[in-house]
Design a protein around this motif. Structure first.
Motif, PDB file in Angstrom:
ATOM      1  N   SER A 167       0.846  -1.198   0.000  1.00 38.46           N
ATOM      2  CA  SER A 167       0.000   0.000   0.000  1.00 38.46           C
ATOM      3  C   SER A 167       0.885   1.254   0.000  1.00 38.46           C
ATOM      4  O   SER A 167       2.083   1.173   0.288  1.00 38.46           O
ATOM      5  CB  SER A 167      -0.893  -0.009   1.232  1.00 38.46           C
ATOM      6  OG  SER A 167      -0.080  -0.064   2.389  1.00 38.46           O
ATOM      7  N   PHE A 168       0.280   2.349  -0.332  1.00 40.16           N
ATOM      8  CA  PHE A 168       1.013   3.621  -0.346  1.00 40.16           C
ATOM      9  C   PHE A 168       0.771   4.392   0.942  1.00 40.16           C
ATOM     10  O   PHE A 168      -0.328   4.340   1.499  1.00 40.16           O
ATOM     11  CB  PHE A 168       0.548   4.481  -1.524  1.00 40.16           C
ATOM     12  CG  PHE A 168       0.758   3.839  -2.858  1.00 40.16           C
ATOM     13  CD1 PHE A 168       2.032   3.612  -3.343  1.00 40.16           C
ATOM     14  CD2 PHE A 168      -0.322   3.450  -3.624  1.00 40.16           C
ATOM     15  CE1 PHE A 168       2.238   3.009  -4.575  1.00 40.16           C
ATOM     16  CE2 PHE A 168      -0.137   2.841  -4.859  1.00 40.16           C
ATOM     17  CZ  PHE A 168       1.141   2.619  -5.332  1.00 40.16           C
ATOM     18  N   PRO A 169       1.774   5.146   1.390  1.00 45.36           N
ATOM     19  CA  PRO A 169       1.556   6.002   2.565  1.00 45.36           C
ATOM     20  C   PRO A 169       0.560   7.122   2.249  1.00 45.36           C
ATOM     21  O   PRO A 169       0.338   7.443   1.078  1.00 45.36           O
ATOM     22  CB  PRO A 169       2.935   6.618   2.823  1.00 45.36           C
ATOM     23  CG  PRO A 169       3.900   5.898   1.964  1.00 45.36           C
ATOM     24  CD  PRO A 169       3.137   5.263   0.851  1.00 45.36           C
ATOM     25  N   SER A 170       0.016   7.751   3.290  1.00 47.33           N
ATOM     26  CA  SER A 170      -0.720   9.003   3.100  1.00 47.33           C
ATOM     27  C   SER A 170       0.243   9.999   2.452  1.00 47.33           C
ATOM     28  O   SER A 170       1.459   9.915   2.663  1.00 47.33           O
ATOM     29  CB  SER A 170      -1.181   9.564   4.446  1.00 47.33           C
ATOM     30  OG  SER A 170      -1.962   8.616   5.127  1.00 47.33           O
ATOM     31  N   ARG A 171      -0.310  10.936   1.686  1.00 46.04           N
ATOM     32  CA  ARG A 171       0.590  11.867   0.983  1.00 46.04           C
ATOM     33  C   ARG A 171      -0.123  13.172   0.667  1.00 46.04           C
ATOM     34  O   ARG A 171      -1.335  13.175   0.400  1.00 46.04           O
ATOM     35  CB  ARG A 171       1.063  11.222  -0.335  1.00 46.04           C
ATOM     36  CG  ARG A 171       2.154  11.994  -1.046  1.00 46.04           C
ATOM     37  CD  ARG A 171       2.554  11.362  -2.353  1.00 46.04           C
ATOM     38  NE  ARG A 171       1.644  11.715  -3.430  1.00 46.04           N
ATOM     39  CZ  ARG A 171       1.640  11.138  -4.629  1.00 46.04           C
ATOM     40  NH1 ARG A 171       2.474  10.145  -4.901  1.00 46.04           N
ATOM     41  NH2 ARG A 171       0.790  11.527  -5.545  1.00 46.04           N
ATOM     42  N   THR A 172       0.633  14.250   0.694  1.00 45.12           N
ATOM     43  CA  THR A 172       0.176  15.528   0.159  1.00 45.12           C
ATOM     44  C   THR A 172       1.221  15.984  -0.844  1.00 45.12           C
ATOM     45  O   THR A 172       2.415  15.906  -0.559  1.00 45.12           O
ATOM     46  CB  THR A 172       0.055  16.595   1.281  1.00 45.12           C
ATOM     47  OG1 THR A 172      -0.832  16.098   2.280  1.00 45.12           O
ATOM     48  CG2 THR A 172      -0.476  17.904   0.737  1.00 45.12           C
ATOM     49  N   ALA A 173       0.774  16.419  -2.033  1.00 48.63           N
ATOM     50  CA  ALA A 173       1.703  16.923  -3.053  1.00 48.63           C
ATOM     51  C   ALA A 173       1.170  18.251  -3.565  1.00 48.63           C
ATOM     52  O   ALA A 173      -0.028  18.373  -3.837  1.00 48.63           O
ATOM     53  CB  ALA A 173       1.827  15.928  -4.199  1.00 48.63           C
ATOM     54  N   PHE A 174       2.045  19.231  -3.664  1.00 51.19           N
ATOM     55  CA  PHE A 174       1.590  20.521  -4.196  1.00 51.19           C
ATOM     56  C   PHE A 174       2.734  21.296  -4.824  1.00 51.19           C
ATOM     57  O   PHE A 174       3.904  20.981  -4.610  1.00 51.19           O
ATOM     58  CB  PHE A 174       0.876  21.356  -3.117  1.00 51.19           C
ATOM     59  CG  PHE A 174       1.653  21.554  -1.846  1.00 51.19           C
ATOM     60  CD1 PHE A 174       2.436  22.671  -1.657  1.00 51.19           C
ATOM     61  CD2 PHE A 174       1.570  20.610  -0.824  1.00 51.19           C
ATOM     62  CE1 PHE A 174       3.135  22.861  -0.476  1.00 51.19           C
ATOM     63  CE2 PHE A 174       2.264  20.793   0.362  1.00 51.19           C
ATOM     64  CZ  PHE A 174       3.054  21.920   0.531  1.00 51.19           C
ATOM     65  N   GLU A 175       2.345  22.298  -5.613  1.00 53.14           N
ATOM     66  CA  GLU A 175       3.345  23.140  -6.289  1.00 53.14           C
ATOM     67  C   GLU A 175       3.779  24.278  -5.367  1.00 53.14           C
ATOM     68  O   GLU A 175       2.956  24.830  -4.639  1.00 53.14           O
ATOM     69  CB  GLU A 175       2.731  23.736  -7.560  1.00 53.14           C
ATOM     70  CG  GLU A 175       3.685  24.632  -8.339  1.00 53.14           C
ATOM     71  CD  GLU A 175       3.041  25.206  -9.592  1.00 53.14           C
ATOM     72  OE1 GLU A 175       2.828  24.448 -10.549  1.00 53.14           O
ATOM     73  OE2 GLU A 175       2.756  26.417  -9.593  1.00 53.14           O
ATOM     74  N   VAL A 176       5.071  24.577  -5.426  1.00 51.32           N
ATOM     75  CA  VAL A 176       5.599  25.709  -4.657  1.00 51.32           C
ATOM     76  C   VAL A 176       6.261  26.699  -5.617  1.00 51.32           C
ATOM     77  O   VAL A 176       6.551  26.351  -6.760  1.00 51.32           O
ATOM     78  CB  VAL A 176       6.634  25.240  -3.605  1.00 51.32           C
ATOM     79  CG1 VAL A 176       5.980  24.384  -2.540  1.00 51.32           C
ATOM     80  CG2 VAL A 176       7.793  24.498  -4.250  1.00 51.32           C
ATOM     81  N   GLY A 177       6.500  27.908  -5.148  1.00 51.79           N
ATOM     82  CA  GLY A 177       7.080  28.939  -6.011  1.00 51.79           C
ATOM     83  C   GLY A 177       8.479  28.590  -6.484  1.00 51.79           C
ATOM     84  O   GLY A 177       8.811  28.744  -7.649  1.00 51.79           O
ATOM     85  N   ASP A 178       9.294  28.082  -5.558  1.00 53.18           N
ATOM     86  CA  ASP A 178      10.677  27.737  -5.901  1.00 53.18           C
ATOM     87  C   ASP A 178      11.233  26.838  -4.810  1.00 53.18           C
ATOM     88  O   ASP A 178      10.667  26.770  -3.716  1.00 53.18           O
ATOM     89  CB  ASP A 178      11.530  28.996  -6.032  1.00 53.18           C
ATOM     90  CG  ASP A 178      12.448  28.933  -7.240  1.00 53.18           C
ATOM     91  OD1 ASP A 178      12.756  27.797  -7.683  1.00 53.18           O
ATOM     92  OD2 ASP A 178      12.857  29.993  -7.731  1.00 53.18           O
TER      93      ASP A 178
END
Ligand SMILES: C=C(N)C(=O)O
Length: 128
Positions: A100-111
């Motif tokens: 299974s996969f872990p919980s995750r948050t992915a998002f874009e940042v400025g740099d």
């Protein structure tokens, strides 16, 4: 009691942080940039696939050198320079897990530091 931990395979920190901190049976890594510990640089400045591999390898080194593993990750946070890289990043990321996969948050940042395309941090449970 908390303990600062690391791995000999990691690159030098680019700022004022420890590679990871252990408290109780949990490990909190700092964000792992895609820097190769042998060259101390980002070997593939334009490849999200290669940079994902290097960041995940750096996470793996910390966990495996400190009585944990990728399978014991509770939560991953992924910072992407460009959210358009999401699908390519995810293809590589998923190859690091067998169950299974872990919980995750992915998002874009400025740099990101060092002009990186990605930075990955995790919270993981220690084994035993
Ligand atoms: C690269 C980092 N994790 C930092 O500068 O905090």
């Amino acid at each position: 009691m908390l303990k600062r931990i690391s791995s000999e395979k990691l690159p030098q920190a680019v700022g004022s942080y420890s590679p990871a901190t252990e408290v109780g049976n949990l490990i909190f890594t700092s964000g792992q940039l895609p820097i190769n510990g042998k060259t101390n640089k980002i070997d593939f400045p334009d490849s999200i696939e290669e940079q994902t591999k290097q960041s995940m390898d750096n996470v793996k080194y910390i966990l495996e050198d400190n009585k944990s593993s990728l399978e014991n990750i509770v939560k991953t946070t992924v910072y992407l320079k460009n959210i358009k890289d999401f699908a390519s990043f995810d293809q590589v990321y998923k190859s690091y897990f067998t169950g299974s996969f872990p919980s995750r948050t992915a998002f874009e940042v400025g740099d990101l530091p060092m002009g990186a395309l990605i930075e990955i941090e995790v919270v993981a449970q220690k084994i035993g």
